[in-house]
Design an enzyme around this catalytic site. Structure first.
Site, short mmCIF file in Angstrom:
data_model
loop_
_atom_site.label_atom_id
_atom_site.label_comp_id
_atom_site.label_asym_id
_atom_site.label_seq_id
_atom_site.Cartn_x
_atom_site.Cartn_y
_atom_site.Cartn_z
N LYS A 221 3.60 27.06 -25.49
CA LYS A 221 4.15 25.85 -24.87
C LYS A 221 3.00 24.91 -24.49
CE LYS A 221 6.83 24.27 -20.94
NZ LYS A 221 7.69 24.57 -19.82
N GLU A 227 -5.24 33.85 -24.03
CA GLU A 227 -5.03 34.96 -24.97
C GLU A 227 -4.58 34.43 -26.33
OE1 GLU A 227 -3.80 34.62 -21.97
OE2 GLU A 227 -3.99 36.48 -20.81
N GLY A 281 9.07 28.49 -20.46
CA GLY A 281 8.61 29.46 -21.47
C GLY A 281 9.57 30.61 -21.64
N ARG A 282 10.00 31.22 -20.52
CA ARG A 282 10.86 32.40 -20.62
C ARG A 282 12.29 32.07 -21.03
NH1 ARG A 282 8.91 31.17 -15.81
NH2 ARG A 282 10.24 30.73 -14.01
N GLU A 368 9.77 36.81 -13.38
CA GLU A 368 8.97 35.59 -13.26
C GLU A 368 9.80 34.48 -12.61
OE1 GLU A 368 7.13 33.27 -16.74
OE2 GLU A 368 5.46 34.52 -16.12
N HIS A 399 16.01 61.26 -20.64
CA HIS A 399 15.04 62.36 -20.72
C HIS A 399 13.71 61.97 -20.10
CE1 HIS A 399 17.66 64.90 -23.17
NE2 HIS A 399 18.10 63.74 -23.65
N LYS A 557 -5.34 34.25 -13.53
CA LYS A 557 -5.95 33.52 -14.66
C LYS A 557 -7.27 32.91 -14.23
CE LYS A 557 -1.71 31.85 -16.90
NZ LYS A 557 -0.93 30.66 -17.16
O1 LIG Z 1 3.67 29.42 -24.15
P1 LIG Z 1 2.42 29.42 -23.35
O2 LIG Z 1 2.10 28.08 -22.77
O3 LIG Z 1 1.27 29.95 -24.16
O4 LIG Z 1 2.64 30.37 -22.13
C1 LIG Z 1 2.81 31.75 -22.25
C2 LIG Z 1 3.13 32.34 -20.90
O5 LIG Z 1 2.06 31.99 -20.04
C3 LIG Z 1 2.14 32.27 -18.68
O6 LIG Z 1 1.79 33.59 -18.44
C4 LIG Z 1 3.46 31.98 -18.07
O7 LIG Z 1 3.59 32.66 -16.86
C5 LIG Z 1 4.61 32.37 -18.94
O8 LIG Z 1 5.79 31.86 -18.42
C6 LIG Z 1 4.42 31.84 -20.33
O9 LIG Z 1 5.51 32.21 -21.11
#
Ligand SMILES: O=P(O)(O)OC[C@H]1O[C@H](O)[C@H](O)[C@@H](O)[C@@H]1O
Length: 609
Positions: A221, A227, A281-282, A368, A399, A557
């Site tokens: 996003k 990462e 994002g989620r 989140e 189990h 972060k």
């Molecule tokens: O899609 P991006 O901007 O790379 O973000 C990826 C993720 O980053 C962070 O950890 C946010 O807490 C998430 O909500 C998000 O989905």
């Protein structure tokens, strides 16, 4: 009965200060006097706690609740202005106030002719513009019209992304992988997900892939997530070292809201697929985040069915009265379990391997969204919000961790079963089919939790006295059961129309999604996903928090970036570790010393697997 006006809170009032909250608190005492065994004997109560939606059966009779509890929860919803908040969400108001954004993931799956406004502008045409672009691009890739740098068709896709840019698409992919129609559509193709910045994840994901026939989709996003960006640079290197830097244009595309950064990265803007800051994002699986990789793998028509299923739930959530509104009921029951009965966790237990990635996805959606410590107005909360979500496919869980659920702590469970298996297996000499064997567990576990087993029963079975307490099950442990008709495209046998009876009767404001007419074939697992998205929102609306921001992920972060700088300075310039507490300094120093044989200025090194 309390008057509506007296129930409405002033915006700064916390929900725990309202009458309905206090009534529910007091009501816990009544519930504590009953056992689920007794509640389950009341057939009319049980009947009233079952409902069907789009062929999905919801049974919440094993909640520690009576119809009186439900009524009190509806009053609580009224006090929290849940209906008003739902409307504000669908109307594109900026309900994510700390980021000054609207929350419109429902627009991502709205039909082409729907009107959903954000800042007075209908966003649906833009949504469909991107969807059309994805349809066109994925068809070109799948048909071989779009080829890689050496003229070969691109049959494999690696989607790089993390968090919301990963978990939802992975869930849907996992559910489709064993679906008959999807299998046919995906023949000869592979879709992989690279999320972790761990080089081992890179190694695993590129194993067996040829850069010549691989397309990399960078999904982020923000296009700043550390990462994802390092993984993207790594796979850019993997492509360009094999095929030359000019190959990147043919082998890398992106999904983002930040098209400027996409271009700076070196991806052709024509090959970038946009979405918008009003998509969290989620909540982004129905945007290009999920639609692009899944269309590349399965073709757009399959994904379109997926969107329609989610849209059907949006319509239901928007228009059904609360007593018949699945996400609302589920959300209120979760609030009851967390805030009043004091259960801090929730187990998500699909009795289906195809749904194995459901719990990890919902973990992000729920934790989140609702793991917050202050109200939407910034007031510290005197009550907990959110719950600890975890889960595994049911029989595997049995189990593993079910012991604790049966005899240890009380953890409300969501049992999710499927009527028809995607992959039926029958052995002629077996008592039941393999799927019936699986489902025997799905039906048995909720009763084991609810009823338990008494010392008297054990004595009748002549259990040795010293073992009676060990073999006793207290029962009275709540769960709910959701039975999906199938995981394959399922025909619900009706046309969904937005002009539902309730809307007409209650003279509701113009519908956010007007004239919705859907051919009624959906993937029920998508309805499930959308139901949980809205359920989580309902919980947040009641608790009075902002379920759409995530400030809690920032601190880690920024500390990681301080460590990154230190590692660089120590490795390249031999600087000592400074600016950390004793513990962190010792850990980092030990790490650096023990890995001193790592060359400080290596030439590029990619996994050799
Ligand atoms: O899609 P991006 O901007 O790379 O973000 C990826 C993720 O980053 C962070 O950890 C946010 O807490 C998430 O909500 C998000 O989905």
């Amino acid at each position: 009965m309390l008057k509506f006006e007296t129930l409405i809170m002033a915006s700064s009032t916390l929900i725990c200060d309202t009458e309905p909250w206090k009534e529910l608190r007091a009501h816990v005492e009544d519930i504590n006097k009953t056992h689920l065994r007794d509640l389950m004997n009341d057939t009319s109560r049980c009947q009233s706690m079952m409902m069907e939606f789009d062929g999905i059966l919801l049974d919440y009779s094993r909640q520690r609740a009576t119809t009186g509890t439900l009524n009190k929860l509806f009053s609580l919803a009224e006090a929290a202005r849940v209906k008003e908040k739902i409307n504000r969400m669908f109307n594109g108001e900026r309900i994510n106030s700390t980021e000054n954004r609207s929350v419109l993931h429902v627009a991502l799956r709205a039909p082409r002719d729907a009107v959903i406004n954000s800042d007075g502008k209908n966003v649906v045409p833009e949504v469909w513009q991107v969807l059309d672009k994805i349809r066109d691009f994925s068809e070109r890739v799948r048909s071989g019209a779009w080829v890689g740098a050496t003229g070969k068709a691109l049959k494999d896709v690696v989607a790089i992304g993390i968090g919301g840019s990963f978990l939802g698409p992975l869930f849907v992919h996992t559910a489709l992988q064993t679906e008959a129609e999807a299998i046919e559509c995906a023949r000869g193709r592979q879709l992989r997900f690279l999320a972790n910045v761990d080089p081992i994840d890179i190694a695993r994901n590129i194993t067996g892939l040829n850069p010549e026939t691989t397309l990399v989709v960078v999904v982020s996003k923000t296009f700043t997530t550390a990462e994802t960006m390092l993984n993207a640079r790594t796979l850019r290197e993997w492509i360009s070292s094999a095929l030359g830097p000019q190959a990147v244009a043919k082998h890398m595309v992106a999904v983002s809201t930040n098209l400027k950064l996409v271009e700076q990265f070196g991806i052709d803007p024509n090959n970038a697929f946009a979405f918008w800051d009003w998509v969290g994002g989620r909540y982004s699986v129905c945007s290009a985040v999920g639609v692009l990789p899944l269309s590349l793998q399965y073709g757009f028509p399959i994904v379109e069915k997926f969107l329609k299923g989610a849209s059907s739930v949006d319509q239901h959530f928007y228009s059904a009265p609360f007593e018949k509104n699945v996400p609302v009921l589920l959300g209120l029951l979760s609030v009851w379990n967390v805030s009043f009965l004091g259960y801090s966790a929730r187990a998500i237990l699909p009795y289906s391997q195809a749904l194995e990635k459901f719990a990890p996805h919902i973990q992000q959606v729920s934790m989140e969204s609702n793991g917050k410590g202050v109200s939407i107005d910034g007031v510290p909360l005197p009550y907990e919000t959110g719950e600890i979500d975890f889960g595994e496919p049911g029989t595997n869980g049995q189990h593993s961790f079910y012991q604790l659920i049966h005899q240890g702590r009380v953890i409300p469970c969501d049992f999710i079963g499927v009527v028809k298996s995607q992959q039926p297996v029958y052995l002629k000499d077996e008592v039941v089919s393999n799927h019936d064997e699986l489902m025997s567990n799905f039906f048995a576990q909720p009763d084991a939790l609810a009823y338990g087993k008494t010392p008297e029963q054990l004595q009748k079975e002549n259990v040795a006295e010293h073992l009676v307490s060990h073999k006793t099950f207290s029962g009275n442990r709540p769960s709910l059961s959701i039975l999906l008709p199938s995981l394959n495209a399922y025909n619900i046998g009706q046309i969904i129309s937005a002009s539902c009876e309730h809307c007409v009767k209650t003279n509701m404001p113009p519908l956010a999604i007007p004239n919705l007419k859907l051919p009624a074939t959906f993937f029920p697992f998508v309805q499930l996903l959308a139901i949980y998205e809205h359920r989580v929102a309902v919980q947040g609306f009641v608790w009075g928090i902002n379920s759409f921001d995530q400030w809690g992920v920032e601190l880690g972060k920024s500390l990681a970036s301080q460590v990154r700088k230190q590692l660089h300075a120590s490795r390249k310039k031999g600087e000592s570790v400074e600016g950390f507490n004793f513990s962190t300094k010792t850990l980092i120093t030990t790490y650096l010393e023990a890995s001193a044989d790592v060359p400080s200025d290596p030439s590029t090194l990619l996994p050799k697997i």
